[in-house]
Design a protein around this motif. Structure first.
Motif, mmCIF file in Angstrom:
data_model
loop_
_atom_site.group_PDB
_atom_site.id
_atom_site.type_symbol
_atom_site.label_atom_id
_atom_site.label_comp_id
_atom_site.label_asym_id
_atom_site.label_seq_id
_atom_site.Cartn_x
_atom_site.Cartn_y
_atom_site.Cartn_z
ATOM 1 N N UNK A 192 -38.543 70.177 -9.083
ATOM 2 C CA UNK A 192 -37.973 69.828 -7.790
ATOM 3 C C UNK A 192 -36.729 70.685 -7.617
ATOM 4 N N UNK A 193 -36.764 71.581 -6.636
ATOM 5 C CA UNK A 193 -35.610 72.430 -6.329
ATOM 6 C C UNK A 193 -34.778 71.696 -5.278
ATOM 7 N N UNK A 209 -45.772 72.164 -3.081
ATOM 8 C CA UNK A 209 -46.062 70.930 -2.356
ATOM 9 C C UNK A 209 -45.234 70.850 -1.077
ATOM 10 N N UNK A 210 -44.061 71.458 -1.084
ATOM 11 C CA UNK A 210 -43.193 71.426 0.084
ATOM 12 C C UNK A 210 -42.035 70.457 -0.105
ATOM 13 N N UNK A 211 -41.330 70.194 0.989
ATOM 14 C CA UNK A 211 -40.164 69.308 0.973
ATOM 15 C C UNK A 211 -40.609 67.851 0.921
ATOM 16 N N UNK A 212 -40.160 67.151 -0.118
ATOM 17 C CA UNK A 212 -40.444 65.730 -0.272
ATOM 18 C C UNK A 212 -39.174 65.063 -0.793
ATOM 19 N N UNK A 263 -37.622 70.497 -2.806
ATOM 20 C CA UNK A 263 -38.825 71.336 -2.732
ATOM 21 C C UNK A 263 -39.630 71.129 -4.011
ATOM 22 N N UNK A 264 -40.775 70.465 -3.904
ATOM 23 C CA UNK A 264 -41.583 70.117 -5.071
ATOM 24 C C UNK A 264 -42.612 71.210 -5.342
ATOM 25 N N UNK A 265 -42.735 71.535 -6.655
ATOM 26 C CA UNK A 265 -43.654 72.597 -7.082
ATOM 27 C C UNK A 265 -44.316 72.204 -8.392
ATOM 28 N N UNK A 266 -45.480 72.799 -8.640
ATOM 29 C CA UNK A 266 -46.180 72.645 -9.908
ATOM 30 C C UNK A 266 -46.572 74.031 -10.393
#
Length: 172
Positions: A78-79, A42-45, A49-52
């Motif tokens: 979320x990294x 998803x990118x930086x939020x 760094x959000x991911x699924x």
């Protein structure tokens, strides 16, 4: 007088030099090997760094539970800067007797930032180089697996390039 009686019936103070009771022990229950699809970035939020990571299936094996991992769940991550990854996985297991068990598995993975980046790229990483622990909860109907609602669990994860292995333990 009433205050003195109330004070004498109060819970005793915790010892200042150690625990009031023995430490809990862990009992191995089962392992899940979940197969994964490629990561959706998803990118930086909000600073992370959000991911699924979609879960496509897998196996369940161990002394307390056997069966399969149903496709369709996933792991939301979320990294954060500094090597902390917040994890929230949700998926379903299907026991060999057909019982469907919902799993909600929050946790953390921590390591040096370079190790976190290797894991994020799907590289093979020695599990001793990172900390990956979760506190799973299970929703299951009454029946042979209802014991899972009556125990506290902790788990350790190992990330592989195309799967994740989670070893589940009951806290006794």
């Amino acid at each position: 007088m009433a205050a003195a009686m109330l004070a004498s019936s109060a819970i005793p103070a915790v010892a200042a030099d150690g625990p009031a009771s023995p430490a809990p022990t862990l009992t191995y229950a089962f392992s899940v090997r979940a197969t994964l699809d490629p990561v959706v970035e998803q990118g930086e939020v909000d600073g992370g760094r959000r991911r699924f990571i979609p879960i496509t299936g897998g196996t369940v094996s161990g002394p307390s539970l056997t069966g399969s991992v149903l496709p369709g769940g996933g792991d939301w991550q979320v990294i954060m800067p500094g090597g902390l990854t917040s994890i929230e996985a949700r998926y379903f297991l299907k026991a060999t007797d057909g019982t469907v068990i919902e799993v909600t598995n929050p946790g953390v993975r921590t390591a040096a930032p370079d190790v976190i980046e290797k894991l994020a790229r799907g590289e093979v990483v020695d599990p001793s180089s990172y900390y990956f622990r979760t506190t799973p909860r299970f929703m299951v109907k009454d029946g042979p697996h209802a014991w899972m609602r009556r125990k506290v669990f902790v788990a350790r994860g190992i990330r592989k390039p195309d799967s994740v292995v989670i070893d589940f333990y009951t806290v006794e």
